[in-house]
Design an enzyme around this catalytic site. Structure first.
Site, mmCIF file in Angstrom:
data_model
loop_
_atom_site.group_PDB
_atom_site.id
_atom_site.type_symbol
_atom_site.label_atom_id
_atom_site.label_comp_id
_atom_site.label_asym_id
_atom_site.label_seq_id
_atom_site.Cartn_x
_atom_site.Cartn_y
_atom_site.Cartn_z
ATOM 1 N N GLN A 64 16.039 -26.802 -28.161
ATOM 2 C CA GLN A 64 16.998 -25.837 -27.902
ATOM 3 C C GLN A 64 18.193 -26.467 -27.627
ATOM 4 O O GLN A 64 19.430 -25.715 -27.605
ATOM 5 C CB GLN A 64 16.818 -24.623 -26.972
ATOM 6 C CG GLN A 64 16.582 -25.010 -25.587
ATOM 7 C CD GLN A 64 15.828 -23.825 -24.592
ATOM 8 O OE1 GLN A 64 14.844 -23.931 -24.650
ATOM 9 N NE2 GLN A 64 16.689 -23.295 -23.908
ATOM 10 N N CYS A 70 15.739 -20.179 -25.344
ATOM 11 C CA CYS A 70 14.036 -20.509 -25.345
ATOM 12 C C CYS A 70 13.343 -19.163 -25.737
ATOM 13 O O CYS A 70 12.290 -19.326 -26.482
ATOM 14 C CB CYS A 70 14.015 -20.705 -23.795
ATOM 15 S SG CYS A 70 14.284 -19.254 -22.780
ATOM 16 N N HIS A 365 12.446 -18.294 -18.322
ATOM 17 C CA HIS A 365 12.276 -19.426 -19.415
ATOM 18 C C HIS A 365 11.192 -18.805 -20.255
ATOM 19 O O HIS A 365 9.967 -18.399 -19.525
ATOM 20 C CB HIS A 365 12.130 -20.703 -18.709
ATOM 21 C CG HIS A 365 11.880 -21.886 -19.812
ATOM 22 N ND1 HIS A 365 13.099 -21.964 -20.914
ATOM 23 C CD2 HIS A 365 11.115 -22.658 -20.110
ATOM 24 C CE1 HIS A 365 12.913 -22.986 -21.811
ATOM 25 N NE2 HIS A 365 11.776 -23.537 -21.431
ATOM 26 N N ASN A 386 6.905 -26.728 -25.017
ATOM 27 C CA ASN A 386 8.247 -26.309 -24.505
ATOM 28 C C ASN A 386 9.157 -26.306 -25.773
ATOM 29 O O ASN A 386 8.877 -26.798 -26.956
ATOM 30 C CB ASN A 386 8.515 -27.272 -23.354
ATOM 31 C CG ASN A 386 9.675 -26.665 -22.595
ATOM 32 O OD1 ASN A 386 10.365 -25.565 -22.886
ATOM 33 N ND2 ASN A 386 9.714 -26.957 -21.299
#
Length: 444
Positions: A64, A70, A365, A386
């Site tokens: 990102q 996110c 997040h 992630n």
């Protein structure tokens, strides 16, 4: 009762410090290395080896970059797994985060202008108006907001609308948009308070949205409305699918019934009983679209539901406080990672509820749970995809301890079929509306 600090107090504090046998050792370590390095327990890393008994996905990790997308990346990462599994696309295939980002900012701007009109009768120093004007729009979002965008606009592959400077680094477009929206707020509040007709106000708002659209096109490009999906699959076979609309693409290549996926939260605070539903005032993006709705359950139930979905071969979108007890470089999320209280000779313990109530922690997040390690049927650690690229963690994947899940995971998205019949019924109940600044209204 107010009380000032007196010299005798400082003398006593200094004497107490001098009585600590390791005071000088700690001071030298912290002043030279910083708090976290000095408090780190590197033996904790050994328990976080990236091996999992249930491992659903190992797709290429997206990045990102310098943006707060996110929640978009995490949601699209769960969906691209469907494309990979069903159409054998390469592991580095991605869905367009920029396409979704464009429409989110467009819809958030309209959502803000609507809220400005609806609160125009309130003074500027009211908490709600101040809340709106502090951040007219931002990068963050919620699962239900993502669903609202997909239901209205669809999805496209990254090849149809790639990244731009402003999608990768969103601070400049955010600043420009928020300045413009505050300017527009001045005009709209004046029109309402001057008693102008709804027709005049709506016409002015339409002019404003025309300007917002232009700004977004300059920043991100024209949002694609028809495209060809052209690719070579993992076996190098060539494919082309012509004249697709974004909604066509979603239906053919992803085909998830988004109505079946619901937000489950864990907020163990006194004001939010379990097995009840909640929404948040003035939280959303698409006016008239899907509302944000949370179903509050105990943390152990969140784990059970996550395991069920993983064992069925499907990843899990989740929201957490990634700022807590995390090592970005190593890719570890673990409550045993740092022992600041031992280092500083303090007691900094707070319950999860206390952290929420006193502003110590909140969801900030979103990521994807792609695996879990079960020992005698109980989770010990979790595999996390992630969206910070493949240079951190294990090629972008993190390891989350089970206790970290307990303390800092606040939300998961689960297919309703995994809920019990009683929970499914409870989840349909009308939600209680929370204040805009409630911790469960924070955006991932």
């Amino acid at each position: 009762m107010d009380k000032s600090i007196e010299p005798k107090n400082i003398t006593r504090y200094a004497n107490n410090l001098n009585e600590l046998a390791d005071a000088n050792v700690v001071r030298r370590a912290v002043t030279h290395n910083g708090i976290l390095k000095s408090a780190a327990d590197y033996e904790a890393n050994a328990a976080m080896d990236p091996i999992f008994s249930v491992d659903v996905s190992s797709q290429h990790v997206a990045n990102q970059k310098q943006s707060g997308r996110c929640w978009v990346f995490a949601a699209l990462n769960t969906m691209r797994t469907q494309v990979e599994n069903n159409f054998n696309v390469p592991k580095d295939f991605e869905l367009s985060q920029t396409f979704t980002f464009f429409w989110d900012k467009f819809e958030k701007s309209n959502y803000f202008l609507n809220n400005i009109i609806n609160t125009a009768d309130q003074p500027l120093d009211s908490r709600k108006v101040n809340f709106l004007l502090t951040t007219p729009q931002q990068d963050g979002g919620q699962w239900d907001m993502l669903c609202a965008l997909i239901e209205k606009y669809g999805i496209v592959p990254k090849s149809a609308m790639p990244e731009t400077y402003n999608s990768n680094m969103s601070s400049e477009i955010n600043a420009a948009l928020n300045t413009q929206l505050r300017h527009d707020a001045v005009i709209l509040r004046k029109l309402v308070n001057d008693g102008q007709s709804e027709e005049i106000i709506n016409a002015k708002r339409d002019d404003m949205m025309n300007e917002i659209y232009r700004m977004l096109v300059f920043a991100f490009g024209v949002p694609v409305d028809k495209f060809n999906f052209e690719y070579r699959d993992a076996d190098k076979n060539y494919h082309i699918d012509k004249d697709l609309t974004p909604k066509d693409f979603f239906k053919k290549y992803i085909n998830l019934d988004l109505e079946e996926y619901v937000s489950i939260i864990n907020s163990p605070t006194a004001d939010k009983p379990f097995n009840k539903t909640y929404t948040v005032e003035m939280l959303g993006n698409v006016v008239g679209g899907r509302d944000v709705k949370h179903f509050n359950l105990p943390i152990e139930r969140l784990k059970e539901l996550t395991i069920k979905q993983l064992q069925a071969g499907e990843t899990v979108w989740f929201g957490s406080d990634v700022s807590m007890d995390s090592d970005r470089k190593a890719g570890i999320l673990d409550t045993d990672l740092y022992h600041i209280d031992d280092l500083m000779h303090t007691d900094n313990s707070l319950t999860k509820a206390e952290r929420l109530d006193y502003g110590e922690s909140a969801m900030n997040h979103a990521m994807v749970i792609t695996g879990v390690d079960l020992v005698d049927g109980q989770p010990t650690k979790w595999k996390v995809e992630n969206s910070w690229g493949d240079k951190v963690g294990e090629k972008g994947y993190f390891v989350m301890s089970d206790e970290w899940f307990s303390q800092f995971v606040y939300q998961i998205v689960i297919n309703k079929k995994y809920l019990s019949p009683e929970e499914r019924e409870q989840q349909t109940e009308e939600p209680k509306e929370l204040a805009p600044w409630d911790p469960m209204g924070t955006l991932a």
